[in-house]
Design a protein around this motif. Structure first.
Motif, short mmCIF file in Angstrom:
data_model
loop_
_atom_site.label_atom_id
_atom_site.label_comp_id
_atom_site.label_asym_id
_atom_site.label_seq_id
_atom_site.Cartn_x
_atom_site.Cartn_y
_atom_site.Cartn_z
N THR A 1 70.65 34.71 34.45
CA THR A 1 71.89 34.15 33.92
C THR A 1 73.02 34.54 34.86
O THR A 1 73.24 35.72 35.12
CB THR A 1 72.19 34.69 32.50
OG1 THR A 1 71.12 34.31 31.64
CG2 THR A 1 73.50 34.12 31.98
N MET A 2 73.74 33.53 35.36
CA MET A 2 74.86 33.80 36.26
C MET A 2 76.14 33.96 35.46
O MET A 2 76.44 33.16 34.58
CB MET A 2 75.03 32.64 37.26
CG MET A 2 73.85 32.44 38.19
SD MET A 2 73.45 33.90 39.21
CE MET A 2 75.01 34.18 40.05
N LEU A 3 76.90 34.99 35.79
CA LEU A 3 78.24 35.20 35.23
C LEU A 3 79.22 34.89 36.34
O LEU A 3 79.30 35.60 37.33
CB LEU A 3 78.39 36.65 34.75
CG LEU A 3 77.37 37.11 33.71
CD1 LEU A 3 77.53 38.60 33.43
CD2 LEU A 3 77.52 36.33 32.42
N SER A 4 79.96 33.81 36.20
CA SER A 4 80.81 33.32 37.29
C SER A 4 81.89 34.31 37.65
O SER A 4 82.23 35.21 36.86
CB SER A 4 81.43 31.98 36.91
OG SER A 4 82.47 32.18 35.96
N TRP A 5 82.48 34.13 38.82
CA TRP A 5 83.57 35.00 39.27
C TRP A 5 84.74 34.98 38.29
O TRP A 5 85.46 35.96 38.14
CB TRP A 5 84.04 34.58 40.66
CG TRP A 5 83.04 34.82 41.73
CD1 TRP A 5 82.38 33.88 42.47
CD2 TRP A 5 82.53 36.09 42.18
NE1 TRP A 5 81.50 34.48 43.34
CE2 TRP A 5 81.59 35.83 43.20
CE3 TRP A 5 82.79 37.41 41.82
CZ2 TRP A 5 80.90 36.85 43.86
CZ3 TRP A 5 82.12 38.43 42.48
CH2 TRP A 5 81.18 38.14 43.48
N GLY A 6 84.90 33.86 37.60
CA GLY A 6 86.00 33.77 36.65
C GLY A 6 85.70 34.41 35.31
O GLY A 6 86.62 34.74 34.55
N LYS B 1 93.75 29.05 38.55
CA LYS B 1 92.34 29.43 38.47
C LYS B 1 91.56 28.95 39.71
O LYS B 1 90.36 29.17 39.81
CB LYS B 1 91.70 28.83 37.22
CG LYS B 1 92.37 29.24 35.91
CD LYS B 1 92.29 30.73 35.66
CE LYS B 1 92.91 31.10 34.32
NZ LYS B 1 92.92 32.57 34.10
N THR B 2 92.26 28.29 40.61
CA THR B 2 91.64 27.75 41.82
C THR B 2 91.87 28.72 42.98
O THR B 2 92.99 29.14 43.24
CB THR B 2 92.23 26.37 42.18
OG1 THR B 2 92.09 25.50 41.06
CG2 THR B 2 91.52 25.77 43.38
N THR B 3 90.80 29.06 43.70
CA THR B 3 90.89 30.07 44.74
C THR B 3 91.53 29.53 46.01
O THR B 3 91.58 28.31 46.25
CB THR B 3 89.50 30.61 45.10
OG1 THR B 3 88.73 29.55 45.69
CG2 THR B 3 88.78 31.14 43.88
#
Length: 524
Positions: free
Chosen positions: A98-103, A298-300
């Motif tokens: 399960t991936m937990l996103s950077w956000g 929220k955009t890098t």
């Protein structure tokens, strides 16, 4: 300054040899004989495991794993299918990631760690809750017997200081990574635009400011700095060049200390260099060099940069080559440049515990989880699948031993799950054919002036100041971040107000406790 120069000379010889790290000992301790001896011990340990000391694997299990980072793209299912073919055959287990996103990881991972969920493995690190959640019992203790039994070859092959660094109050709770990276942040800029508008090569903040001015004046579709509020503007420009070590083991934002005076921990906002930088960013914001929505975006900066909307991309030296490659695929005419302000300053060697994996405290399969980790570090095909993907699909193997990137229409298609961030070992690490020559040269330079952080082995117990830390973190988000990005009316007035707020919230109590623990543990 004299002490710094002396330290620079001493550390110039601290290069990574074999599996050792900078500062790990003399070159003589990394001789071929020692490696051979380790190899023989590892083979003996593996033979012992094969004779029946390992877990019963007659029943297939599914190992549930949490990883931090973005999810992979169209080939990820194929990669997992092949991974599971190998793990099913060799340890009768399959993995479910399960991936937990950077956000999301900042909020979701602590909740998972505190929930008592029976997952099997999770990514963790010095900056990702290891030193804060580990002492609270979030992870399964990995005893020497467990490691020798279920990770026999890896346990012996790893340098002893890697295991020592992973100890919290004398106990190991994670399998650290053994790599060759540096804690150095910088920026990628548009060199073609810098040259077009006659801006000097960027070596100082004044040069960078001139580049911003040129972008603002001549590129109406671009903002010099556009990204998210938590990207490392001040870290790259001020903290590292000033020879300060960052620690994330106490607050989410991190405190700093001079690398050669580890018990002088302080908050970055108290540093004169940082305060001067905040005065500078005030001018940047007023001149339109910083996007108006920087605090809420929220955009890098990477996404904005790729789209041609930002003049600068925040990065670290370890992934700058990959970012450059992805950008140039869609923008082959751009000339990219890497900018850092390290100068003559020392460069911190990435800690072993900067990346790693921990077994969940409620895992139903801790033995099989360790056997999986052993397999990752002893089976090169499995390691390559996790870190590089499918040969011929997400990477190509060259005759000279380097690896390259296949010709694809969209680099996004070969993006992989970030499981490999917690599973890295220099033994199987591959050199990329297209690593940025600028980055290769900088890494060689850094090897001559690297040091190991004196805080790597420190275990902080900050329970008695939890309320103060919570208040300090809230103050940082609400009041210091606007200062950092210049979004204030009067920088000096706001700095004075910020210092008072931090002191009233208990900052000095936090620092006193932390520095006391550093002094007690250094040298032990």
């Amino acid at each position: 300054m004299k002490a710094k120069k002396i330290m620079s000379v001493l550390l110039a010889a601290c290069l990574t040899l074999g599996l050792g790290a900078c500062g790990s000992g003399t070159a003589g301790e990394n001789t071929a004989g020692t490696v051979s001896e380790q190899s023989a011990q590892a083979e003996e340990a593996a033979e012992s495991q094969a004779q029946g000391t390992a877990a019963d694997i007659s029943e297939e299990v599914t190992l549930r794993i949490y990883a931090v980072g973005n999810s992979g793209d169209i080939h990820q299912d194929e990669i997992y299918q092949r991974i599971n073919e190998i793990t099913k055959e060799k340890i009768n287990a399959v993995i479910e990631v399960t991936m937990l996103s950077w956000g999301d990881y900042v909020t979701k991972l602590p909740a998972i760690l505190a929930s008592g969920e029976d997952y099997d493995l999770t990514y963790t690190s010095s900056w990702c809750y290891y030193k804060t959640e580990g002492p609270k019992g979030a992870f399964c203790e990995l005893t020497e017997d467990m490691l020798k039994t279920y990770m026999p070859k890896t346990y012996v092959e790893y340098p002893q200081e890697a295991w020592e660094e992973a100890k919290l109050d004398g106990k190991i709770y994670m399998i650290p990574c053994v790599g060759n990276e540096f804690e150095s942040h910088g920026y990628i800029i548009r060199g073609d635009l810098r040259k077009k508008y006659g801006v000097n090569e960027i070596k100082t903040l004044d040069d960078l400011e001139a580049y911003f001015a040129a972008i603002k004046e001549n590129e109406p579709g671009m903002t010099p700095i556009k990204g998210t509020a938590n990207e490392g503007l001040n870290t790259a420009a001020v903290v590292f060049p000033a020879d300060y070590v960052l620690t994330y083991a106490i607050t989410t934002d991190g405190l700093v200390t001079p690398y050669d005076s580890p018990a002088e921990l302080n908050d970055r906002a108290y540093m004169e260099e940082v305060q001067d930088f905040y005065r500078r960013t005030k001018g940047w914001y007023d001149n339109g060099y910083i996007a108006n929505d920087i605090l809420s975006s929220k955009t890098t900066s990477e996404d904005y940069f790729k789209a041609g909307q930002s003049g600068l991309l925040f990065t670290n030296i370890n992934n700058a080559s990959d970012k450059r490659k992805a950008i140039l695929q869609d923008n082959p005419d751009w000339e990219l440049e890497y900018v850092d302000f390290e100068g003559d300053s020392m460069v911190e060697k990435t800690a072993y515990i900067s990346n790693g994996m921990a077994v969940g405290r409620n895992s139903k399969n801790p033995e099989r989880a360790l056997m999986f980790m052993e397999l990752c570090y002893q089976d090169e095909e499995l390691y390559d699948l996790i870190n590089y993907g499918l040969e011929g699909v997400t990477y190509i193997q060259n005759e000279d031993g380097t690896i390259g990137t296949p010709e694809v229409n969209n680099m996004q298609e070969i993006q992989m799950d970030n499981l490999g961030m917690g599973i890295r070992n220099i033994k199987f690490a591959k050199v990329r054919e297209d690593e940025w020559d600028v980055i290769v040269a900088k890494k060689k330079e850094y090897e001559t002036k690297c040091y190991t952080s004196p805080l790597n082995g420190i275990t902080f117990n900050m329970d008695e100041v939890n309320a103060e830390l919570a208040a300090i973190n809230n103050i940082f988000i609400q009041y210091e971040r606007p200062l950092m990005w210049g979004i204030v009316d009067d920088t000096d007035a706001k700095l004075e107000e910020l210092m008072k707020m931090y002191d009233d919230a208990g900052m000095q109590k936090v620092l006193e406790l932390a520095n006391k623990q550093i002094a007690e543990q250094i040298g032990k």
